[in-house]
Design a protein around this motif. Sequence first.
Motif, mmCIF file in Angstrom:
data_model
loop_
_atom_site.group_PDB
_atom_site.id
_atom_site.type_symbol
_atom_site.label_atom_id
_atom_site.label_comp_id
_atom_site.label_asym_id
_atom_site.label_seq_id
_atom_site.Cartn_x
_atom_site.Cartn_y
_atom_site.Cartn_z
ATOM 1 N N TYR A 189 0.790 -1.237 0.000
ATOM 2 C CA TYR A 189 0.000 0.000 0.000
ATOM 3 C C TYR A 189 0.822 1.286 0.000
ATOM 4 O O TYR A 189 0.256 2.369 -0.077
ATOM 5 C CB TYR A 189 -1.005 0.032 1.161
ATOM 6 N N VAL A 190 2.130 1.199 0.085
ATOM 7 C CA VAL A 190 2.945 2.423 0.096
ATOM 8 C C VAL A 190 2.779 3.180 -1.219
ATOM 9 O O VAL A 190 2.573 4.389 -1.222
ATOM 10 C CB VAL A 190 4.432 2.106 0.384
ATOM 11 N N ALA A 191 2.841 2.469 -2.339
ATOM 12 C CA ALA A 191 2.712 3.109 -3.649
ATOM 13 C C ALA A 191 1.345 3.787 -3.798
ATOM 14 O O ALA A 191 1.247 4.883 -4.362
ATOM 15 C CB ALA A 191 2.934 2.097 -4.770
ATOM 16 N N ALA A 192 0.306 3.150 -3.268
ATOM 17 C CA ALA A 192 -1.042 3.729 -3.358
ATOM 18 C C ALA A 192 -1.132 5.031 -2.562
ATOM 19 O O ALA A 192 -1.768 5.991 -2.995
ATOM 20 C CB ALA A 192 -2.080 2.730 -2.858
ATOM 21 N N LEU A 193 -0.468 5.084 -1.413
ATOM 22 C CA LEU A 193 -0.461 6.319 -0.619
ATOM 23 C C LEU A 193 0.401 7.393 -1.284
ATOM 24 O O LEU A 193 0.041 8.569 -1.282
ATOM 25 C CB LEU A 193 0.034 6.040 0.807
ATOM 26 N N GLU A 194 1.529 6.989 -1.871
ATOM 27 C CA GLU A 194 2.375 7.957 -2.590
ATOM 28 C C GLU A 194 1.619 8.579 -3.750
ATOM 29 O O GLU A 194 1.781 9.760 -4.054
ATOM 30 C CB GLU A 194 3.650 7.272 -3.103
ATOM 31 N N ALA A 195 0.755 7.791 -4.414
ATOM 32 C CA ALA A 195 -0.014 8.274 -5.561
ATOM 33 C C ALA A 195 -0.993 9.389 -5.185
ATOM 34 O O ALA A 195 -1.403 10.172 -6.048
ATOM 35 C CB ALA A 195 -0.763 7.120 -6.219
ATOM 36 N N LEU A 196 -1.341 9.489 -3.919
ATOM 37 C CA LEU A 196 -2.231 10.560 -3.458
ATOM 38 C C LEU A 196 -1.514 11.909 -3.408
ATOM 39 O O LEU A 196 -2.148 12.935 -3.247
ATOM 40 C CB LEU A 196 -2.798 10.225 -2.070
ATOM 41 N N LYS A 197 -0.178 11.870 -3.490
ATOM 42 C CA LYS A 197 0.668 13.067 -3.454
ATOM 43 C C LYS A 197 0.435 13.927 -2.200
ATOM 44 O O LYS A 197 0.161 15.126 -2.296
ATOM 45 C CB LYS A 197 0.488 13.906 -4.713
ATOM 46 N N PRO A 198 0.552 13.290 -1.027
ATOM 47 C CA PRO A 198 0.401 14.078 0.206
ATOM 48 C C PRO A 198 1.596 15.010 0.392
ATOM 49 O O PRO A 198 2.674 14.771 -0.160
ATOM 50 C CB PRO A 198 0.361 13.015 1.302
#
Length: 198
Positions: free
Chosen positions: A62-71
Amino acid sequence: MAAKSIISRPVYGTLSPQPGKHHLFVADAEGALAITDLAPKVPDGFFADAHIIFIPGNEGKYVAALEALKPAQLYQGPSFASALPRLKQTLANAHMGLRLYLAGTEGLIGQAMQAALEAGIDHTSIQTEHRGSLARRMQCVHCKGIAENVTTQPATCSHCGLLLLVRDHYSRRLAAFQGVCINAEDRSEIPPAEEIFR
């Protein structure tokens, strides 16, 4: 399923976007899915001021999915204990309008909630969503030791060795379920352990 009569048992909801200047997310493992499920419901730029504190666990999913949110910030820690100083510092520097979102296991939610309340964050600014394992954080009421990720009933205290009944009674102050000696009268009575908190 916890008995409805146990009022100390936390009740969790579903994360939903809240109006606010800053958004702080704290999640572990499958808690990341609660954040990514929230993403389609938020206005543009929502994550531009968001800070995500994530404990991915052993698999690191899930790290890549969170990075994709561009926080604005994404911190990954190996454990909640390692992330706690960052969480406390972030809460100490928080301004009015912070919204806090907690998602994942009960152990993470309880401990993060405890840190937020100690920092003076109003409980109405905090949302929670349980995702993932049902493993419990347990306090032995006899030796006061805390055990993480308890999955069996009964469970052996890792501090004093007593065989404990893991009760549904939850201490918000300790962010832990209570474990009570199951065979105090006759220590030779050892019921078989079943894995029920998965």
